[in-house]
Design a protein around this motif. Structure first.
Motif: not given
Length: 239
Positions: A12-13, A15-16, A19-20, A23, A31
């Motif tokens: 999760a970390k 992926a985040e 993503r950031r 974006e 995701v």
């Protein structure tokens, strides 16, 4: 250059973070945390790029890319993995990945790889539909992403197709491994020459009548490779 990007990563970390960064560059990002969800998202709409972790639940990244290429989906695939052995990397390329990064990696380098993939994908998509490259009875259609030998269709991975397209555009030209690697772009340096050699070996299996005695895709010893029309004849020392 805004794109629709799927990030398939079960951490999760991580992926985040990806993503950031995506974006921040203006991309629309979806995701997912497992392989089956990655397949479902890739089959919906028209994503431009899949950033795909290899080790995931429900279906691993290698299975995902194998299925997507079997379904002839043209989205670019950038694989992420903690596996750093040459065999693992080459397997991902053979299955149809467009690029491959090993963990840990720099997010800035990842974004550079993404930009390169998207530029090349859009450049290839804008080619003249009527322009078919021919070298003897070998035909390469860049717009349709099709290869045929003696009228019979040949299936190629994206990496194989890029190399063959570059060489078919300039038959008889000798390409160094470094020049062919530039067509593949951005693979880890320590496997670079081996990566090119594996693609050439696989292409020979697909376009040569006798892969161990190639007549089309020849080795120029100490330099690299070239694509020729076998009917025109080539000195034996170059094979």
């Amino acid at each position: 250059m805004c794109a629709n990007v799927i990030v398939a990563e079960d951490d999760a970390k991580q992926a985040e973070l990806v993503r950031r960064y995506l974006e921040r560059e203006g991309h629309a990002v979806t995701v997912v945390a497992d392989g089956l969800s990655a397949l479902e998202q890739a089959r919906q709409g028209a994503p431009d790029l899949l950033v795909l972790d290899v080790m995931m639940p429900r279906a691993d990244g290698l299975d995902v890319v194998r299925i997507l290429r079997a379904e002839e989906r043209e989205l670019a695939v950038l694989m992420l993995t903690a596996r750093a052995t040459e065999d693992d990397l080459l397997l991902g390329l053979d299955l149809g990945a467009d690029d491959y990064m090993t963990k840990p990696y720099s997010p800035r380098e990842l974004m550079a790889r993404v930009r390169t993939l998207l530029r090349r994908t859009r450049r290839d998509g804008g080619r003249d539909d009527g322009h078919v490259l021919r070298v003897g009875t070998l035909a390469v259609d860049p717009a349709r992403h099709e290869v045929a030998v003696d009228g019979a269709e040949v299936d190629c991975t994206p990496g194989e197709f890029r190399l063959l397209s570059a060489m078919a555009a300039e038959p008889e030209r000798v390409f160094t491994r470094e020049q062919l690697l530039a067509e593949l772009h951005g693979f880890d340096r320590y496997i670079s020459s081996r990566t090119v050699d594996v693609h050439i070996m696989n292409l020979r299996k697909k376009i040569e009548r006798a892969p161990r005695r190639p007549a089309r895709l020849l080795t120029v010893f100490g330099v690299g490779y070239k694509l020729v029309d076998p009917l025109k004849g080539t000195p034996r020392a170059s094979r």
